[in-house]
Structure formats: C-alpha cells, structure tokens
Write an enzyme that holds these catalytic residues in place. Structure first.
Site, short mmCIF file in Angstrom:
data_model
loop_
_atom_site.label_atom_id
_atom_site.label_comp_id
_atom_site.label_asym_id
_atom_site.label_seq_id
_atom_site.Cartn_x
_atom_site.Cartn_y
_atom_site.Cartn_z
N CYS A 1 -36.52 15.51 -11.67
CA CYS A 1 -37.84 15.40 -12.29
C CYS A 1 -38.16 16.73 -12.98
CB CYS A 1 -38.90 15.07 -11.24
SG CYS A 1 -39.26 16.42 -10.10
N HIS B 1 -38.43 17.65 -2.61
CA HIS B 1 -37.38 16.85 -3.23
C HIS B 1 -36.04 17.46 -2.82
CE1 HIS B 1 -39.98 15.26 -6.81
NE2 HIS B 1 -40.63 15.19 -5.66
N GLU C 1 -33.51 18.44 -4.44
CA GLU C 1 -33.13 19.60 -5.24
C GLU C 1 -33.88 20.85 -4.80
OE1 GLU C 1 -34.22 16.60 -6.27
OE2 GLU C 1 -33.69 16.27 -8.37
#
Length: 150
Positions: free
Chosen positions: A84, A54, A56
């Site tokens: 998430c 992801h 991040e």
C-alpha cells in the site's frame, strides 16, 4: 512450464498462511540481504491493535533493529501482496534496493496502482520492482481468506 518459487517468496507465503491462521489478512514479508535472511513477518494489525502493523512495516522495523540502522541499504523485500502507499513510503525511506511482490492490489496498492508512489517526483528513493512472483498462490490465499469470512 512452472518454476519453483525463490526461497524468500516461499517464506513470505508461509508467513501469510500463518497470518490467516491467526485471523489476520494473509500477507507475509521477508527482508533479505544477499543470501542472508534478515527478517520475516506477517500482518499483525488485529493482534497488535496497530493499523500500521502490515507485514512490510513489521519486517522493515525488525530488519532495521537487527541491522542497527534505519537504512536497509543492500536489502531486498519480498512480500505476498503489492504494498500500500504507507508501506511503499516506508520502503523508500528505508532505501530497500529491490521489491519483489506476488499479487497486485488494484484496490489498495500503492506501487503499480493508486498513488504509484515510486514514480512520484517527491519520492527520494525508488527500489527496483518485480511483481507477479508467486501471484497465483498469494491470490488464492487472499481469496480463500475473504471467502471464508463472507
């Protein structure tokens, strides 16, 4: 009246656009330490064959490598979508000071939605959280990406 986006969110939105162009879900992230750009990333799950890639996570890994520490004290994370639960956990472990995100994610978010990780008593570090910065543009990127695939 609208205000110009902060430069880190502009960079994150640009990274999200690049993700979409590469066939990835359009999410971008930027790690800043004060005015210093530490890392910029985008989703790379498909291209890396890595479900943890992801935006991040990629940004946190790059920032930790650059700084030479797993603790990103004094760093802020700017991301185009509410993180998430996995990413929220990494943000807590990295000791990110502030989290800025654009669009909320009622289905997959882990900060304001779902497990709300930072409000759990087992969370050892919770950053300051600021949502809705660049929300309209980020939401439009996501809508357009998924609409094109239907």
């Amino acid at each position: 009246m609208s205000f110009p986006l902060p430069e880190p969110m502009r960079r994150a939105l640009d990274a999200a656009r690049e993700a979409a162009e590469a066939g990835e879900v359009p999410v971008g992230a930027v790690v800043m330490r004060g005015d210093e750009l530490i890392a910029t990333s985008r989703n790379a799950m498909r291209s890396a064959n890595d479900p943890t890639a992801h935006a991040e996570m990629v940004a946190i890994r790059a920032a930790a490598e650059r700084i030479g520490s797993s603790r990103l004290d004094g760093c802020d994370l700017w991301v185009t979508l509410e993180p998430c639960a996995m990413c929220a956990g990494a943000i807590a472990l990295a000791r990110i000071g502030r989290l800025y995100f654009a669009a909320p994610d009622p289905k997959g978010g882990g900060v304001l939605h779902g497990p709300r990780l930072f409000s759990q008593p087992t969370c050892h570090h919770a950053p300051e959280v600021y949502g809705g910065i660049g929300e309209a543009e980020a939401a439009e990127q996501l809508r357009g990406f998924f609409q094109d695939r239907r």
